[in-house]
Write an enzyme that holds these catalytic residues in place. Structure first.
Site, PDB file in Angstrom:
ATOM      1  N   GLY A  15      51.715  43.273 101.426  1.00 45.93           N
ATOM      2  CA  GLY A  15      51.290  44.637 101.719  1.00 45.93           C
ATOM      3  C   GLY A  15      52.320  45.711 101.434  1.00 45.93           C
ATOM      4  O   GLY A  15      52.224  46.818 101.979  1.00 45.93           O
ATOM      5  N   SER A  16      53.280  45.416 100.554  1.00 43.21           N
ATOM      6  CA  SER A  16      54.263  46.478 100.275  1.00 43.21           C
ATOM      7  C   SER A  16      53.610  47.645  99.541  1.00 43.21           C
ATOM      8  O   SER A  16      53.949  48.806  99.791  1.00 43.21           O
ATOM      9  CB  SER A  16      55.463  45.928  99.497  1.00 43.21           C
ATOM     10  OG  SER A  16      55.088  45.545  98.197  1.00 43.21           O
ATOM     11  N   ASN A  17      52.649  47.363  98.673  1.00 45.83           N
ATOM     12  CA  ASN A  17      51.932  48.469  98.019  1.00 45.83           C
ATOM     13  C   ASN A  17      51.051  49.210  99.017  1.00 45.83           C
ATOM     14  O   ASN A  17      50.998  50.442  98.999  1.00 45.83           O
ATOM     15  CB  ASN A  17      51.093  47.946  96.849  1.00 45.83           C
ATOM     16  CG  ASN A  17      51.921  47.738  95.604  1.00 45.83           C
ATOM     17  OD1 ASN A  17      52.335  48.696  94.964  1.00 45.83           O
ATOM     18  ND2 ASN A  17      52.213  46.491  95.299  1.00 45.83           N
ATOM     19  N   LEU A  90      37.883  37.710  93.328  1.00 47.10           N
ATOM     20  CA  LEU A  90      37.075  38.485  92.387  1.00 47.10           C
ATOM     21  C   LEU A  90      36.166  39.425  93.188  1.00 47.10           C
ATOM     22  O   LEU A  90      35.566  39.023  94.183  1.00 47.10           O
ATOM     23  CB  LEU A  90      36.228  37.522  91.553  1.00 47.10           C
ATOM     24  CG  LEU A  90      35.433  38.124  90.409  1.00 47.10           C
ATOM     25  CD1 LEU A  90      36.368  38.675  89.328  1.00 47.10           C
ATOM     26  CD2 LEU A  90      34.503  37.088  89.798  1.00 47.10           C
ATOM     27  N   ASN A 105      42.482  48.702  90.654  1.00 46.99           N
ATOM     28  CA  ASN A 105      43.339  47.545  90.927  1.00 46.99           C
ATOM     29  C   ASN A 105      44.707  47.764  90.286  1.00 46.99           C
ATOM     30  O   ASN A 105      44.828  48.484  89.293  1.00 46.99           O
ATOM     31  CB  ASN A 105      42.712  46.285  90.322  1.00 46.99           C
ATOM     32  CG  ASN A 105      43.547  45.036  90.572  1.00 46.99           C
ATOM     33  OD1 ASN A 105      44.074  44.833  91.674  1.00 46.99           O
ATOM     34  ND2 ASN A 105      43.686  44.190  89.565  1.00 46.99           N
ATOM     35  N   HIS A 107      47.859  45.493  88.610  1.00 45.47           N
ATOM     36  CA  HIS A 107      48.208  44.158  88.129  1.00 45.47           C
ATOM     37  C   HIS A 107      49.681  44.174  87.713  1.00 45.47           C
ATOM     38  O   HIS A 107      50.113  45.101  87.020  1.00 45.47           O
ATOM     39  CB  HIS A 107      47.317  43.767  86.948  1.00 45.47           C
ATOM     40  CG  HIS A 107      47.527  42.347  86.537  1.00 45.47           C
ATOM     41  ND1 HIS A 107      46.985  41.290  87.227  1.00 45.47           N
ATOM     42  CD2 HIS A 107      48.267  41.812  85.539  1.00 45.47           C
ATOM     43  CE1 HIS A 107      47.364  40.160  86.658  1.00 45.47           C
ATOM     44  NE2 HIS A 107      48.145  40.440  85.635  1.00 45.47           N
ATOM     45  N   GLU A 177      55.652  49.573  90.733  1.00 41.67           N
ATOM     46  CA  GLU A 177      54.364  49.694  91.439  1.00 41.67           C
ATOM     47  C   GLU A 177      54.455  50.726  92.546  1.00 41.67           C
ATOM     48  O   GLU A 177      53.587  51.593  92.685  1.00 41.67           O
ATOM     49  CB  GLU A 177      53.954  48.341  92.037  1.00 41.67           C
ATOM     50  CG  GLU A 177      53.647  47.294  90.989  1.00 41.67           C
ATOM     51  CD  GLU A 177      53.039  46.027  91.558  1.00 41.67           C
ATOM     52  OE1 GLU A 177      52.202  45.433  90.874  1.00 41.67           O
ATOM     53  OE2 GLU A 177      53.407  45.610  92.677  1.00 41.67           O
TER      54      GLU A 177
HETATM   55  C1  GAR Z   1      51.572  43.126  93.576  1.00 38.10           C
HETATM   56  O1  GAR Z   1      52.660  42.887  92.714  1.00 38.10           O
HETATM   57  C2  GAR Z   1      50.287  43.285  92.794  1.00 38.10           C
HETATM   58  O2  GAR Z   1      50.470  43.854  91.530  1.00 38.10           O
HETATM   59  C3  GAR Z   1      49.838  41.849  92.669  1.00 38.10           C
HETATM   60  O3  GAR Z   1      50.111  41.286  93.922  1.00 38.10           O
HETATM   61  C4  GAR Z   1      51.299  41.894  94.438  1.00 38.10           C
HETATM   62  C5  GAR Z   1      51.053  42.254  95.888  1.00 38.10           C
HETATM   63  O4  GAR Z   1      52.246  42.674  96.499  1.00 38.10           O
HETATM   64  N1  GAR Z   1      48.450  41.771  92.327  1.00 38.10           N
HETATM   65  C6  GAR Z   1      47.958  40.837  91.518  1.00 38.10           C
HETATM   66  O5  GAR Z   1      48.631  39.936  91.055  1.00 38.10           O
HETATM   67  C7  GAR Z   1      46.455  40.969  91.216  1.00 38.10           C
HETATM   68  N2  GAR Z   1      46.075  40.104  90.150  1.00 38.10           N
HETATM   69  P1  GAR Z   1      52.205  43.447  97.874  1.00 38.10           P
HETATM   70  O6  GAR Z   1      51.301  42.644  98.815  1.00 38.10           O
HETATM   71  O7  GAR Z   1      53.613  43.467  98.350  1.00 38.10           O
HETATM   72  O8  GAR Z   1      51.660  44.811  97.615  1.00 38.10           O
END
Ligand code: GAR
Length: 198
Positions: A15-17, A90, A105, A107, A177
């Site tokens: 959940g950092s994003n 999905l 989304n 990626h 990101e």
């Molecule tokens: C992020 O790097 C995001 O781009 C990736 O999961 C990570 C989640 O990090 N998403 C995918 O790979 C989707 N195919 P977070 O939980 O720290 O935000």
């Protein structure tokens, strides 16, 4: 007065994003984050949502497949846009139909490279390391019924040094990101340039 746009975040992991997004839209003039949907009861993102007082719901696969469960919940929260932030299932067709061009989304690679089913998180960075590519990056795109194939809104690149480990690559990508995703979401929603008039 204009009504605010209302974001639901879908997330499965750390959940950092999501946290960057909670922070960026706190007290925003036109956009607010109103809820979080998560498919893992143990995910760290749930604790983050609690700290930000964002109502969260955990769903299992059967609930997620059931249009009424999810759509009623989103309607109750008056959600206008869905933001995937590390969400690994999905997105079902009923959601894409209910939110046309309203699901985005992120990626952690330069799509179309390193995308598709099974390509997520650390697996992407390991594949980049294996390939010997000297650059990677992020892609922010609209969501359609196929993994990682909707229209690209934004990409940004970073260098990969030969000595970088997959974790070091992941750190560089995460930084990109965190600085990009909230602003791209803001532009996407405020300019509505990929909206219903298409
Ligand atoms: C992020 O790097 C995001 O781009 C990736 O999961 C990570 C989640 O990090 N998403 C995918 O790979 C989707 N195919 P977070 O939980 O720290 O935000």
């Amino acid at each position: 007065m204009h009504k605010k746009s209302r974001i639901a975040i879908f997330a499965s992991g750390t959940g950092s994003n999501a946290e960057e997004i909670f922070n960026y839209f706190r007290n925003h003039h036109s956009i607010e984050v109103v809820c979080l949907l998560c498919n893992k009861p143990e995910a760290q993102v749930l604790a983050r949502a609690q700290q930000w007082a964002i109502p969260a719901r955990v769903v299992d696969r059967n609930e997620f497949k059931e249009p009424k469960v999810v759509l009623d919940w989103l309607a109750d929260k008056q959600v206008t846009h869905i933001v995937l932030a590390g969400f690994l299932w999905l997105v079902p067709e009923y959601l894409i139909d209910a939110f046309p061009n309203r699901i985005v989304n992120i990626h952690p690679a330069l799509l179309p490279k390193y995308g598709g089913r099974g390509m997520y998180g650390s697996k992407v960075h390991e594949a980049v390391k294996q390939s010997g590519d000297r650059e990677t990056g992020i892609t922010i795109h609209l969501v359609n019924e196929k993994y990682d194939e909707g229209r690209v809104l934004f990409q940004a690149k970073c260098e990969v040094d030969q000595s970088d480990s997959p974790e070091e690559i992941a750190n560089k990508v995460h930084q990109l990101e965190h600085t990009s995703y909230p602003r791209v979401i803001e532009n996407w929603i405020e300019n509505d340039s990929w909206g219903a008039h298409e």
